[in-house]
Design an enzyme around this catalytic site. Structure first.
Site, PDB file in Angstrom:
ATOM      1  N   ASP A   1       0.824  -1.205   0.000  1.00 39.50           N
ATOM      2  CA  ASP A   1       0.000   0.000   0.000  1.00 39.50           C
ATOM      3  C   ASP A   1       0.863   1.262   0.000  1.00 39.50           C
ATOM      4  OD1 ASP A   1      -2.488   1.181  -0.124  1.00 39.50           O
ATOM      5  OD2 ASP A   1      -2.942   0.953   1.993  1.00 39.50           O
ATOM      6  N   HIS A   2       0.214   2.386   0.278  1.00 36.40           N
ATOM      7  CA  HIS A   2       0.815   3.720   0.231  1.00 36.40           C
ATOM      8  C   HIS A   2       2.283   3.753   0.651  1.00 36.40           C
ATOM      9  CE1 HIS A   2      -2.994   5.967  -0.354  1.00 36.40           C
ATOM     10  NE2 HIS A   2      -3.507   4.930   0.280  1.00 36.40           N
TER      11      HIS A   2
ATOM     12  N   GLU B   1      -4.679   6.904   7.716  1.00 35.54           N
ATOM     13  CA  GLU B   1      -4.639   5.451   7.712  1.00 35.54           C
ATOM     14  C   GLU B   1      -3.204   4.975   7.843  1.00 35.54           C
ATOM     15  OE1 GLU B   1      -6.915   2.268   5.115  1.00 35.54           O
ATOM     16  OE2 GLU B   1      -5.207   3.025   3.990  1.00 35.54           O
TER      17      GLU B   1
ATOM     18  N   HIS C   1      -9.913   8.150   3.605  1.00 29.10           N
ATOM     19  CA  HIS C   1      -9.774   6.948   4.413  1.00 29.10           C
ATOM     20  C   HIS C   1     -10.700   7.022   5.617  1.00 29.10           C
ATOM     21  CE1 HIS C   1      -5.486   6.614   2.681  1.00 29.10           C
ATOM     22  NE2 HIS C   1      -6.215   5.651   2.153  1.00 29.10           N
TER      23      HIS C   1
ATOM     24  N   HIS D   1      -9.362   4.294  -3.902  1.00 29.81           N
ATOM     25  CA  HIS D   1      -8.835   4.288  -2.542  1.00 29.81           C
ATOM     26  C   HIS D   1      -9.888   4.828  -1.578  1.00 29.81           C
ATOM     27  CE1 HIS D   1      -4.244   3.787  -2.910  1.00 29.81           C
ATOM     28  NE2 HIS D   1      -4.828   3.273  -3.980  1.00 29.81           N
TER      29      HIS D   1
ATOM     30  N   ASN E   1      -9.822  -0.417  -2.517  1.00 32.45           N
ATOM     31  CA  ASN E   1      -9.155  -0.667  -1.240  1.00 32.45           C
ATOM     32  C   ASN E   1     -10.163  -0.690  -0.102  1.00 32.45           C
ATOM     33  OD1 ASN E   1      -6.918  -0.373  -2.862  1.00 32.45           O
ATOM     34  ND2 ASN E   1      -5.829   0.977  -1.465  1.00 32.45           N
TER      35      ASN E   1
END
Length: 420
Positions: free
Chosen positions: A169-170, A242, A287, A326, A348
């Site tokens: 992820d990120h 997040e 998020h 996302h 996601n």
């Protein structure tokens, strides 16, 4: 003709046979699941249920491209899968995990709903898998934990009979050494097995200027085809917070990506020979789960972007890019389905599955509360032992079941069911 680009931003069009209840993903906290029926499950029952799930998956997976097999999907097979998702109007759940329990819940759900799934490792999740007591100054624990999780998936995925995409992820600019560790692992694994350890990695340089974002992503993409890894990159900022990425105070205008930005990135990354990539284009994504009205998603941005790029390319392909969605938790079913119509191929999910796992554990404790107050003594007698109730596997299994159930609902919302 297969496109090089697979833009990150989740999409899933409607399937009449699997219409989720209106507002199931609404921008509010999901109601507590009813799990009063949770009870200790015997090993034999788990084996029987697992076998049934595998038979169901075996019966449906044949609809996917021939290159997509049970187990970890990489290289051309992954490109085929993502393009197939766009062509057939479904999106793959991309789930953040924190250990083998959440990994297994993902694969159990996929085996039951009969479709693919993406198991996603975050920097913090990888560190947790390795052990929070370990030093992580140079991301050693985050790298080692994510690799350990990836090897676990590879050891058991075929047993579930479903295709799994291993993703990270990120990764912001300061965290690039984390990705460097994975690329070294991919290259080493490729030398022995002919495929990378992971399927794909995400770079989130959305806080950097557009040109710098594109240049860094292009540099990594030039390395990735040598071991068949796919790149996911982000344009625009996903709001909220997040797992160590906090954009809660960002200006709202940065939550919406413009078509010109996507077109610029598309052109730059398309210059990389044999490079395959996806782009997470922001359209108000945040998020977390929020009260109605606090999140203003505008998936029409994805539609406008497809039209803009299609015209730039001559207009033959009406949806030339694949998007990733996302911040999917808390999104309305209407927005999810509309995004899928724009070519979203992955969404996601983290907040909703975190809640679902906890809700399973919470429900287990509530049901067996009187058996969990001591090692000896319960409503059946003062000398009765409680070991079978406080065995950690029992409460963790309740969490797995609840998380898997939530993911089965997500897969229906994304049209990622019955072999798609």
């Amino acid at each position: 003709m297969l496109r090089k680009v697979v833009l990150a931003g989740l999409a899933a069009t409607a399937v009449d046979a699997f219409t989720a209840p209106s507002g199931f993903f609404g921008n509010r906290q999901a109601p507590a699941a009813k799990i009063n029926s949770v009870k200790p499950v015997s090993a034999r029952t788990q084996r029987v249920n697992g076998a049934a799930s595998l038979r169901a998956a075996e019966a449906t997976k044949s609809k996917l491209p021939a290159s997509v097999k049970p187990g970890v999907v990489t290289g051309q097979a992954l490109v085929d899968l993502l393009n197939y998702a766009k062509e057939n109007n479904f999106a793959i759940p991309g789930v953040n995990i924190v250990g083998t329990n959440s990994i297994n819940a993902c694969m159990e759900a996929a085996a039951k709903y009969g479709g693919p799934i993406m198991v996603t490792f975050s920097k913090g999740g990888g560190q947790f898998i390795a052990g929070k007591s370990l030093p992580n100054k140079n991301d050693e624990a985050s790298i080692a934990g994510s690799i350990a999780g990836a090897l676990h998936v590879r050891a058991v995925a075929k047993q579930y009979g479903i295709p799994v995409v291993l993703h990270t992820d990120h990764c912001q600019k300061a965290w690039l050494p984390w990705i460097d560790g994975f690329m070294a692992a991919n290259e080493d694994y490729f030398k022995t097995h002919g495929e990378p350890l992971f399927s794909s990695h995400m770079l989130d340089l959305s806080e950097e200027p557009l040109e710098e974002n594109g240049a860094i992503c292009k540099k990594y993409l030039e390395r990735m085809p040598k071991c068949n890894v796919l790149l996911e990159m982000e344009l625009g900022v996903t709001g909220g917070e997040e797992d160590g990425v906090d954009n809660s105070g960002v200006d709202s205008s940065r939550l919406y990506t413009q078509p010109e930005e996507v077109w610029y990135t598309y052109q730059e990354l398309s210059k990389v020979q044999n490079g395959h990539f996806t782009i997470a284009a922001s359209f108000g994504n945040v998020h977390g789960v929020y009260a109605p009205g606090n999140v203003d998603l505008k998936p029409v941005i994805l539609h406008n972007t497809q039209k803009y790029i299609s015209e730039k390319l001559g207009g033959k392909d009406k949806k030339p890019v694949n998007f990733v969605f996302h911040g999917g938790s808390g999104s309305s079913l209407e927005d999810i389905r509309y995004a899928i119509e724009a070519g979203v191929i992955k969404m996601n999910i983290d907040t909703d599955t975190q809640w679902a796992f906890w809700d399973g554990v919470r429900g287990y404790e509530a049901k067996y509360h009187d058996y969990l107050q001591g090692q000896i003594g319960n409503p059946e007698g003062a000398t009765k032992p409680n070991k079978k109730y406080y065995d950690p596997r029992m409460m963790l299994r309740a969490g797995e079941e609840s998380m898997a159930k939530r993911l089965m609902q997500a897969a229906q919302d994304l049209n990622c069911v019955n072999g798609v």
